[in-house]
Design a protein around this motif. Structure first.
Motif, PDB file in Angstrom:
ATOM      1  N   GLU A 164       0.834  -1.205   0.000  1.00 21.18           N
ATOM      2  CA  GLU A 164       0.000   0.000   0.000  1.00 21.18           C
ATOM      3  C   GLU A 164       0.868   1.255   0.000  1.00 21.18           C
ATOM      4  OE1 GLU A 164      -2.448  -0.437   3.413  1.00 21.18           O
ATOM      5  OE2 GLU A 164      -3.982  -1.620   2.390  1.00 21.18           O
ATOM      6  N   ALA A 165       1.927   1.241   0.817  1.00 19.96           N
ATOM      7  CA  ALA A 165       2.810   2.409   0.869  1.00 19.96           C
ATOM      8  C   ALA A 165       3.505   2.624  -0.473  1.00 19.96           C
ATOM      9  CB  ALA A 165       3.835   2.242   1.984  1.00 19.96           C
ATOM     10  N   GLN A 166       3.921   1.545  -1.134  1.00 14.38           N
ATOM     11  CA  GLN A 166       4.553   1.673  -2.441  1.00 14.38           C
ATOM     12  C   GLN A 166       3.587   2.273  -3.459  1.00 14.38           C
ATOM     13  OE1 GLN A 166       5.824  -2.504  -2.720  1.00 14.38           O
ATOM     14  NE2 GLN A 166       7.889  -1.748  -3.059  1.00 14.38           N
ATOM     15  N   ILE A 167       2.357   1.767  -3.470  1.00 16.69           N
ATOM     16  CA  ILE A 167       1.363   2.278  -4.414  1.00 16.69           C
ATOM     17  C   ILE A 167       1.075   3.750  -4.143  1.00 16.69           C
ATOM     18  CG2 ILE A 167      -1.037   2.062  -5.144  1.00 16.69           C
ATOM     19  CD1 ILE A 167      -0.797  -0.949  -4.608  1.00 16.69           C
ATOM     20  N   ASN A 168       0.924   4.119  -2.873  1.00 12.04           N
ATOM     21  CA  ASN A 168       0.661   5.523  -2.535  1.00 12.04           C
ATOM     22  C   ASN A 168       1.834   6.412  -2.935  1.00 12.04           C
ATOM     23  OD1 ASN A 168      -1.879   5.010  -1.453  1.00 12.04           O
ATOM     24  ND2 ASN A 168      -1.072   4.606   0.593  1.00 12.04           N
TER      25      ASN A 168
END
Length: 207
Positions: A164-168
């Motif tokens: 999720e952090a990578q996508i954000n």
């Protein structure tokens, strides 16, 4: 001209918001993984796949909750090995050397210094309590499996959080790029509007 100036101000606000999102997402990725990100680092496109990625593996090592669960698994396995050892014979070795005056191991005791030494081997094997031992082994095995499942659950949560952090972060970086292009376009529009306004003022002066 006024509309172009408003568009430019809005674009600058959009760019500032995108840059703030990048800073926040970089901080979150660093917090979740425990590793600092290089300057201007952009993560690879996140792939939704089972298991931990390389960055997720680092996070599983660096995150304290994962380390605590890993220690629980090691402790439960050691406890299981200890309980299973009751199935096998136990051998104990002992040795002793001493001096005493009088030495009570001699009979009759003599009022003088005497040496004595002892060495022995003790073998024990509990053959009549296997039912209790099997129950203890089953309980220890269940606790070890619970510890393994808790560790797996933490690893899955970490993997999800990292993805999720990578996508954000990817989204935030993309917003910055779009905002920068929009800002350049608005600046060009503003420049053309100013030139057009100057031309109109020159024509009005001539008229």
């Amino acid at each position: 001209l006024l509309a172009t100036e408003v568009q430019l101000d809005q674009t600058r606000l959009f760019l500032e918001d995108a840059q703030n999102r990048v800073a926040i997402m970089r901080s979150r990725v660093e917090f979740l993984t425990g590793d600092p990100l290089p300057e201007n680092a952009v993560p690879d496109k996140a792939v939704i796949s089972p298991g931990l990625t390389s960055i997720g593996t680092n996070a599983a090592v660096n995150r304290p909750e994962a380390a605590a669960r890993s220690f629980d698994v090691k402790a439960s396995k050691a406890q299981l090995r200890g309980v299973r050892s009751d199935f096998y014979p136990q051998i104990a070795l002992s040795a002793r050397y001493e001096q005493a005056n009088p030495n009570m191991l001699d009979f009759p005791p003599v009022d003088e210094w005497k040496d004595d030494a002892f060495a022995g081997v003790t073998l024990s094997w509990n053959l009549l309590d296997w039912g209790l031992t099997r129950a203890k082994v089953a309980e220890a095995a269940a606790q070890a499996e619970q510890a393994r499942l808790r560790l797996s659950q933490v690893e899955e949560q970490i993997s999800l959080q990292v993805r999720e952090a990578q996508i954000n972060l990817q989204d935030a970086v993309s917003r910055v790029a779009v905002a920068e292009r929009a800002g350049k376009s608005a600046e060009r529009n503003l420049q053309r509007s100013e030139e057009h306004t100057s031309e109109l003022q020159s024509l009005a002066y001539l008229v």
